[in-house]
Design an enzyme around this catalytic site. Structure first.
Site: not given
Lengths: 216, 222
Positions: A115, A118-120
């Site tokens: 991601c 963000c950091s999905c």
């Protein structure tokens, strides 16, 4: 005034930068104690959520999904068609997996998940994301030079293999279905799932081994 | 927004720390923050507005402070914005309960309850009544050349680039408007980009990068 004003949030962040303690533990403590004191959160519910994601939910769930897909062609079909429905059969549906997609490795294809914005991450089947997955180093480079990233993870990949990088820019979340290692056909589900590493379900591992214990 | 969070393809971040200890939470505070983010949020918040508030963290803090630390700061910013917490309370660490108004009463939930009911956390973002794609699979598309100053999910590295529609996913909540409190749906597609279309050094590589993109990010081309 609109509650969706970027300028106001920027100003708030400047205040927070100045007034919050530098230590992360103290910052979180400040948030937690104010929310508890205001009666917005319940301390025991917080404890239960921590325990849920420390003890119950983690990459073992993903490994079980993979092992079942290796051994049960009908389950695999359902998983590839609608992964959220398929993992619900196992009781694994939850946080961030409402729109789960499974991408399958083959002798000619290797999949990787990131991601960049963000950091999905598919929490309810892989647990909390590893720290490296959330770093600027991984998020920036994996879309541009995935082969150099794989090299750092010790994965040697032939130039003839197509790499597919999945950047989780929407609410879809991705699980890589790694290839079943040679010589594991006769193993039972429990043993098979013990061969599946967390990294292989993100794509930073490819060649699963039948005689080493899971490491990461 | 063209912020520091939009990291795809940026260079100079060095090697990746690949050998880390395999634990959910390295520090107790990480687990607390994760749990806090599950238990409560500012009213009328959408995931897209929350993400935008995280993107607005000063660049130096965004890059250098730990991951869950940035979640805590984002949560704090949304509570202050919603007038639930004040800077003064954060400075002193003491709650001023005179300002508390009509807040939801927190529920006490056990581990067993959370485990059994975890599937309720699988939020759906699509509109089940809309499932007609307006762009066909294998159709060539060009992405928008520019972004905008609000929240968007078309990363800089994939702007003004040619790709091919790979898969249709129905109509999903459109993040650019959702981050402004407006809930609308738009068709969502996985779009495949050849590595060489995105990166100058990728010539001759057969790799592809897939992004999930909303219709208004895309223009059909021949």
């Amino acid at each position: 005034m609109s509650k969706f004003d970027s300028k106001r949030i920027t100003e708030i962040h400047q205040h927070l930068h100045t007034h919050l303690p530098s230590d992360s533990a103290l910052r979180v403590k400040t948030l937690e104690s104010l929310l508890v004191e205001k009666g917005l959160v319940n301390g025991e519910t917080i404890d239960a959520w921590v325990e849920l994601y420390s003890e119950v939910i983690g990459p073992k769930r993903g490994a079980e999904i993979v092992a079942l897909a290796w051994t049960d062609p009908e389950f695999k079909q359902r998983l590839m068609n609608n992964a959220s429905l398929a993992i619900d059969e196992l009781g694994f549906l939850g946080t961030a997996t409402g729109h789960l997609q499974v991408v399958e490795n083959t002798p000619l294809v290797h999949n990787l998940v990131v991601c960049t914005l963000c950091s999905c991450y598919p929490f309810s089947i892989l647990g909390i994301a590893p720290a490296w997955y959330k770093t600027a180093a991984y998020r920036s480079r994996i879309v541009r030079n995935p082969r150099s990233v794989l090299e750092e993870f010790g994965v040697e990949i032939d130039d003839s293999i197509e790499i597919r990088v999945w950047d989780s820019t929407a609410e879809l979340r991705y699980l890589v279905l790694p290839q079943q290692p040679e010589g594991s056909k006769s193993m039972d589900l429990k043993l098979l799932s013990s061969l599946v590493t967390r990294n292989s379900m993100i794509g930073t591992d490819r060649f699963l081994k039948i005689n080493t214990r899971r490491k990461s | 927004m063209d912020g520091i969070h939009d990291l795809g393809g940026k260079e100079g971040f060095g090697p990746i720390e690949v050998d880390e200890e395999h634990v959910a939470f390295r520090y107790i505070w990480e687990g607390r923050e994760w749990a806090l983010s599950r238990c409560a949020r500012a009213p009328h918040i959408s995931i897209d507005w929350w993400r935008h508030c995280r993107e607005l963290i000063q660049a130096e803090d965004y890059l250098n402070r730990p991951y869950f630390d940035s979640w805590a700061q984002t949560d704090l910013s949304t509570y202050i914005n919603a007038d639930i917490l004040s800077i003064e309370e954060i400075k002193t660490g003491k709650a001023d309960n005179s300002s508390t108004k009509n807040l939801p009463v927190p529920v006490k939930l056990s581990l067993e309850y959370l485990r059994k009911n975890h599937r309720e956390n699988a939020i759906k973002f699509n509109n089940p009544e809309r499932s007609e794609p307006s762009i066909k699979i294998n159709q060539s598309v060009l992405t928008n050349r520019n972004g905008h100053s609000g929240h968007t999910r078309l990363p800089q590295y994939a702007r003004g680039r040619h790709g091919v529609i790979h898969k249709y996913h129905g109509a999903h909540i459109f993040p650019d408007l959702s981050a402004k409190g407006i809930k609308t749906y738009q068709n969502l597609y996985s779009v495949a980009f050849e590595a060489a279309e995105l990166w100058p050094e990728a010539n001759g590589r057969r790799d592809r990068i897939f992004l999930d993109l909303w219709e208004s990010y895309l223009i059909e081309v021949n």
